[in-house]
Design a protein around this motif. Structure first.
Motif, PDB file in Angstrom:
ATOM      1  N   MET A 175      -1.304 -12.497   5.237  1.00 56.73           N
ATOM      2  CA  MET A 175      -0.476 -13.598   5.830  1.00 56.73           C
ATOM      3  C   MET A 175       0.470 -12.532   6.444  1.00 56.73           C
ATOM      4  O   MET A 175       0.378 -12.455   8.005  1.00 56.73           O
ATOM      5  CB  MET A 175       0.141 -14.710   6.390  1.00 56.73           C
ATOM      6  N   LYS A 176       1.329 -11.609   6.195  1.00 59.90           N
ATOM      7  CA  LYS A 176       2.990 -10.799   7.063  1.00 59.90           C
ATOM      8  C   LYS A 176       1.554  -9.909   7.226  1.00 59.90           C
ATOM      9  O   LYS A 176       1.807  -9.280   8.574  1.00 59.90           O
ATOM     10  CB  LYS A 176       2.883 -10.658   5.579  1.00 59.90           C
ATOM     11  N   GLN A 201      -0.078 -10.337  10.442  1.00 60.23           N
ATOM     12  CA  GLN A 201       0.543 -10.509  11.801  1.00 60.23           C
ATOM     13  C   GLN A 201       0.955 -12.196  12.328  1.00 60.23           C
ATOM     14  O   GLN A 201       0.817 -12.687  13.165  1.00 60.23           O
ATOM     15  CB  GLN A 201       0.690 -10.125  13.033  1.00 60.23           C
ATOM     16  N   ASN A 202       0.532 -12.815  10.561  1.00 59.28           N
ATOM     17  CA  ASN A 202      -0.167 -14.287  11.010  1.00 59.28           C
ATOM     18  C   ASN A 202       1.094 -15.273  11.016  1.00 59.28           C
ATOM     19  O   ASN A 202       2.137 -15.489  10.902  1.00 59.28           O
ATOM     20  CB  ASN A 202      -0.651 -15.229   9.467  1.00 59.28           C
ATOM     21  N   GLN A 203       0.901 -16.008  12.541  1.00 60.76           N
ATOM     22  CA  GLN A 203       2.081 -16.151  12.986  1.00 60.76           C
ATOM     23  C   GLN A 203       2.287 -18.316  12.626  1.00 60.76           C
ATOM     24  O   GLN A 203       2.728 -18.849  13.012  1.00 60.76           O
ATOM     25  CB  GLN A 203       1.819 -17.249  14.675  1.00 60.76           C
ATOM     26  N   LEU A 207       7.934 -12.915   8.046  1.00 65.71           N
ATOM     27  CA  LEU A 207       6.991 -14.336   8.243  1.00 65.71           C
ATOM     28  C   LEU A 207       7.527 -14.986   9.695  1.00 65.71           C
ATOM     29  O   LEU A 207       8.795 -15.351   8.942  1.00 65.71           O
ATOM     30  CB  LEU A 207       6.262 -14.778   7.891  1.00 65.71           C
TER      31      LEU A 207
END
Lengths: 200, 367
Positions: B260-261, B264-266, B294
């Motif tokens: 996710m990092k 760039q998962n929001q 994150l």
């Protein structure tokens, strides 16, 4: 003993092997596939037929090997090894032949053959045949009857288990647990046949 | 006396040898189906000598189909699609195939014998399953019974996997086991480091593989594993995420967080980490780092029973109680669980009460 008397004797042995001395419910031999393959009637039917066939053929073969080879040579104590080898080789051969020449039969029956190779009911029938000193004709009757008895037992169990599939069984008893209890109850039921052929 | 003993042995052996010879000869004529061609996914062709089950043929060609029972037809895992060339479904397969699978021509590969040319289809990710030779480069203590093992891939040098998947580690034969044993461990490392695989392993008392890793494996040793396997992975929706995992169950979650990092998962995400005592808590700094890296991630460590003398200023109680207190938008959440069957069942119960339906609960159960 003449032939018709022998056939009469074989018939009595045949009936006794199915009911009073059922190899599964009176001697509890061949339990592993009985529990493993009794979830559906269809599979139980195929396995049961395969057991009838293999039991009849191998026990007869073993009779021939025992009385025509081992007894004359005085090697009766080798029967355990020889019976196992003959059963394994026969089943292996039949499986290969069926698979090659009759895909339909293989579909119905052949896939169960490897399961039966190591089935102690088959081996047990061969040993009982020796202990009880059956003639060749009586052996065929006995082996066929034992196979039919095993077939009836697994068909009955599969029928019960198909009904059980929709019942609420306590978690710890699901699967093999309840199957063993059922087998015990069926064995109790089969004791009722004991009086039918007293003294046999 | 000796003569008769030898003679009897000779007789029985010769009977056995005759039967064996008969079988070999009949196998030569009956079970030889000649060369058969297996076409996989319309792109790869294998030519094999027919007569054996499809599963073992594929394994011999280094295509690993998951199988737990070793081809006896009792686990139902080795499913592949056989599009052309198979005979009808065997009674041994019937209990494992449902209506949709039958319509899609799915079969158990251990029961399908190769007797003629076949066209089969296997999931793409199984194609990338292979054996890896690795070197253990670091062993780090996380708690008294959990260690982090870092492996450098040697051959092949990189592995493509989906965050959440696992590998099967091979324990070589040693005093506890005469044959090599395989055990599954989730990948915990950063997927961006393609040549590195990290595993988080908890010592199971008397476990064959974990005892080997804890007492015998040294930094610098060679280890083998195969993989990657498994369907545990992050969905590509935008639903808020609830992670629940304790102990070594952190492994796949950590891998997903790295991913996710990297991407760039929001998505809004909260990770509940349950431990029995304070000494069972680990990698808290790494998780705090994820909180700052994150955009919408929170880490909630929960200790069930802090012992006297242990300082703990976080939440206490069962991890499921913390979930109950914290999650208010259950109707929208997706939940990702990893851990023991008991913990997963308890969590699913609580999640259901909070409004998370079962189709939005994903889990990786340790058997």
């Amino acid at each position: 003993m003449n032939l018709s008397a022998e056939i009469g004797e074989a018939f009595v042995v045949f009936i006794a092997a199915i009911f009073t001395q059922n190899i599964l419910l009176a001697y509890f031999l061949g339990l592993c596939p009985f529990i493993g393959v009794s979830r559906e009637i269809k599979a139980a039917f195929g396995l049961g037929l395969a057991v009838i066939f293999v039991m009849t053929c191998t026990t007869s073969l073993n009779w021939v090997a025992y009385h025509l080879v081992l007894v004359p040579l005085g090697l009766e104590y080798f029967r355990f090894i020889l019976f196992i080898i003959i059963i394994a080789a026969f089943v292996q051969f039949v499986e290969m032949a069926v698979e090659r020449y009759s895909p339909l039969l293989y579909q119905q029956l052949g896939v169960f053959l490897p399961l039966i190779t190591v089935n102690c009911a088959i081996f047990g029938a061969a040993l009982f045949m020796v202990i009880r000193n059956y003639s060749f004709v009586a052996t065929i009757g006995y082996a066929f009857g034992s196979g039919v008895g095993w077939f009836l037992a697994i068909m009955a169990m599969a029928g019960i288990r198909q009904r059980l599939a929709n019942d609420r069984i306590p978690r710890g008893l699901q699967g093999p647990g309840i199957t063993l209890i059922l087998a015990g109850l069926m064995a109790l039921g089969f004791i009722g046949f004991a009086g039918v052929l007293q003294g046999r | 006396m000796l003569g008769s003993t030898l003679l009897s042995i000779l007789i029985v052996s010769s009977i056995a040898a005759t039967l064996a010879a008969g079988l070999v000869v009949s196998e030569r004529f009956l079970a030889d189906y000649g060369p058969c061609k297996i076409t996989i996914n319309e792109e790869r062709e294998l030519t094999v000598q027919g007569g054996k089950p499809l599963l073992s043929m594929l394994t011999a060609e280094k295509i690993f189909i998951p199988s737990a029972c070793g081809g006896r037809g009792t686990c139902g895992l080795c499913k592949v699609k056989v599009l052309e060339g198979a005979r009808a479904i065997l009674p041994t397969e019937e209990p494992y195939l449902n209506k949709e699978e039958r319509a899609a021509q799915v079969r158990l590969s251990c029961q399908v014998k190769v007797k003629n040319d076949l066209r089969i289809q296997i999931p793409r990710e199984l194609f990338s399953i292979r054996e890896y030779i690795t070197r253990c480069t670091r062993i780090r203590d996380l708690t008294h019974d959990i260690k982090l093992f870092r492996f450098q891939l040697v051959e092949p040098a990189t592995m493509d996997y989906i965050p959440g998947q696992y590998v099967q580690l091979q324990t070589p034969a040693y005093e506890k086991s005469p044959t090599p044993v395989y055990r599954a461990y989730s990948i915990a490392s950063d997927p961006a480091e393609k040549g590195i695989i990290e595993l988080i392993i908890r010592l199971v008392p008397n476990g064959i593989c974990t005892t080997y890793c804890f007492n015998h494996l040294k930094e610098g040793d060679e280890m083998r594993f195969n993989g990657p396997y498994g369907s545990f992975r992050l969905s590509d929706t935008q639903a808020p995420i609830v992670f629940i995992a304790g102990g070594s169950g952190m492994a796949p979650i950590k891998c997903i967080l790295h991913h996710m990092k990297n991407t760039q998962n929001q998505r809004e995400a909260v990770y509940f980490f349950g431990a029995n005592r304070v000494r069972d808590m680990f990698m808290v700094e790494e998780m705090r780092q994820f909180e700052s890296d994150l955009a919408n991630f929170r880490f909630v460590p929960v200790v069930a029973k802090p012992q006297e003398g242990e300082t703990w200023n976080g939440q206490t109680g069962l991890v499921t109680q913390a979930v109950q207190r914290d999650v208010t938008n259950g109707a929208f959440c997706e939940a990702y669980l990893c851990g023991s069957p008991g913990m997963i069942e308890a969590s699913i119960k609580v999640l259901n009460e909070l409004g998370v339906t079962n189709d939005r609960v994903f889990y990786d159960k340790f058997a």
